[in-house]
Scaffold this active site. Structure first.
Site, PDB file in Angstrom:
ATOM      1  N   GLU A  35       0.815  -1.213   0.000  1.00 63.77           N
ATOM      2  CA  GLU A  35       0.000   0.000   0.000  1.00 63.77           C
ATOM      3  C   GLU A  35       0.849   1.265   0.000  1.00 63.77           C
ATOM      4  OE1 GLU A  35      -4.192  -0.686   1.909  1.00 63.77           O
ATOM      5  OE2 GLU A  35      -2.673  -1.309   3.354  1.00 63.77           O
TER       6      GLU A  35
ATOM      7  N   HIS B  77      -5.085  -1.075  11.260  1.00 62.67           N
ATOM      8  CA  HIS B  77      -6.308  -1.879  11.141  1.00 62.67           C
ATOM      9  C   HIS B  77      -6.933  -2.093  12.521  1.00 62.67           C
ATOM     10  CE1 HIS B  77      -3.706  -3.487   7.669  1.00 62.67           C
ATOM     11  NE2 HIS B  77      -4.588  -2.636   7.149  1.00 62.67           N
TER      12      HIS B  77
ATOM     13  N   HIS C 180     -11.741  -2.243   6.373  1.00 63.81           N
ATOM     14  CA  HIS C 180     -10.290  -2.291   6.190  1.00 63.81           C
ATOM     15  C   HIS C 180      -9.555  -1.696   7.381  1.00 63.81           C
ATOM     16  CE1 HIS C 180      -6.710  -1.001   3.354  1.00 63.81           C
ATOM     17  NE2 HIS C 180      -6.301  -1.669   4.414  1.00 63.81           N
TER      18      HIS C 180
END
Length: 258
Positions: free
Chosen positions: A78, A99, A166
Site C-alpha cells: 500500500e 487496522h 479495512h
C-alpha cells in the site's frame, strides 16, 4: 524534531511499535522528508510485525517508492496510500495506516460516531464533532494510484479517513500527531461499539450546544489543522514511550540512511 526518539527514522519506528501494540500487528507509518521524498517502514528479512519494527527498516525513498537504499527491504503493497497523500496534501508531514478492531466493526455496520461525551476526553470528542469521512469501497487495499486518489477524495481536507472493512488512515503535522489521532479514533470507536452493544446507543443524547462550543474546534485558541483539531504531542506521547521502555521495546537509533 525533539529530544530523544527525535530523528525522523527513529520516530517512525517508534510510532510503528506503538501502533502495533495498541492497534494491531499490521500497518505502516511514514514521515515526509521534503516535497519529493519520505521515510516509510518496510519489511526486512527478519520480519516480526509492526510492534517489532526497527529503525533500519524505515527506508528513504521518493513518493513512488524509488530509492537506492531500499536494499533487501520489501516495500509495503500500500505504498501509494502514503505517496499520493504527500503529493496531494503539502500540509501532511506524516501518515499512519492501521487496522484497529473497533474501527473495523463500527465501519462495517455503518455506525455514526456521535459526540456523546465531553470532559472525559475532549480531543477524542472533537473527532466526533467534526464527523468521520468514510472511504466506502469495502475491504479494498490501497495498492495503486487510482485507489489512493479515491481515498483522498473521500478524505477531503481532513486528517482522518475510515476505510470501511479495512482500517484507518491519519495524517498530521508530525508523526506523533498522526499516531495519536489514530489511537484516539480507535478509542472513540471502542466507546461507540460498547454503547451499540448495550442496545442503548440511540437513547444516549449528544452533548448540548453550549458544550459543542466549549470543546469544538471553534473554541478560542484551539490549534486547528485541516479540519481536525491537532492532538497534543507532549505527555501522552511520553507515556507511550515509557510503556515501550518498560517492555524493553524502544527502537535504537540509526545513523544516516543505511
Amino acid at each position: 524534531m525533539t529530544e530523544h526518539h527525535g530523528h525522523p527514522r527513529q520516530e517512525v519506528a517508534t510510532a510503528c511499535r506503538i501502533v502495533g501494540r495498541k492497534l494491531g500487528s499490521t500497518g505502516h507509518v511514514s514521515a515526509r522528508i521534503d516535497d519529493r521524498e519520505m521515510y516509510l517502514r518496510c519489511r526486512g528479512e527478519n520480519e516480526a510485525g509492526l510492534a517489532y519494527a526497527d529503525t533500519p527498516s524505515v527506508r528513504r525513498m521518493d513518493f513512488d517508492g524509488n530509492g537506492p537504499l531500499i536494499g533487501t527491504y520489501r516495500l509495503p503493497h500500500e505504498l501509494p496510500l502514503h505517496g499520493e497523500v504527500y503529493k496531494a496534501r503539502p500540509d501532511a508531514q506524516a501518515v499512519v495506516h492501521a487496522h484497529p478492531y473497533s474501527v473495523l466493526l463500527c465501519g462495517l455496520v455503518g455506525v455514526e460516531f456521535r459526540p456523546v461525551f465531553g470532559g472525559y476526553q475532549p480531543p477524542t470528542l472533537r473527532i466526533a464533532l467534526d464527523g468521520v469521512p468514510v472511504y466506502d469501497r469495502v475491504t479494498q487495499t490501497i495498492t495503486n494510484r487510482e485507489l489512493a486518489l479515491e481515498m483522498l477524495d473521500a478524505m477531503g481536507d481532513r486528517n482522518l479517513v475510515l476505510l470501511r472493512g479495512h482500517g484507518v488512515v491519519t495524517t498530521g503535522r508530525s508523526v506523533r500527531a498522526a499516531t495519536q489521532l489514530a489511537l484516539r479514533f480507535e478509542h472513540l470507536a471502542e466507546i461507540t461499539w460498547q454503547l451499540v452493544l448495550s442496545g442503548q446507543y440511540g437513547d444516549v443524547p449528544d452533548i448540548p450546544d453550549i458544550d459543542r462550543r466549549r470543546y469544538g474546534p471553534e473554541r478560542e485558541g484551539a490549534p486547528v489543522e485541516s479540519g481536525v483539531v491537532e492532538v497534543a504531542e507532549g505527555g501522552e506521547w511520553l507515556r507511550h514511550i515509557r510503556e515501550l521502555e518498560a517492555a524493553g521495546g524502544v527502537p535504537s537509533a540509526a545513523s544516516g540512511d543505511e
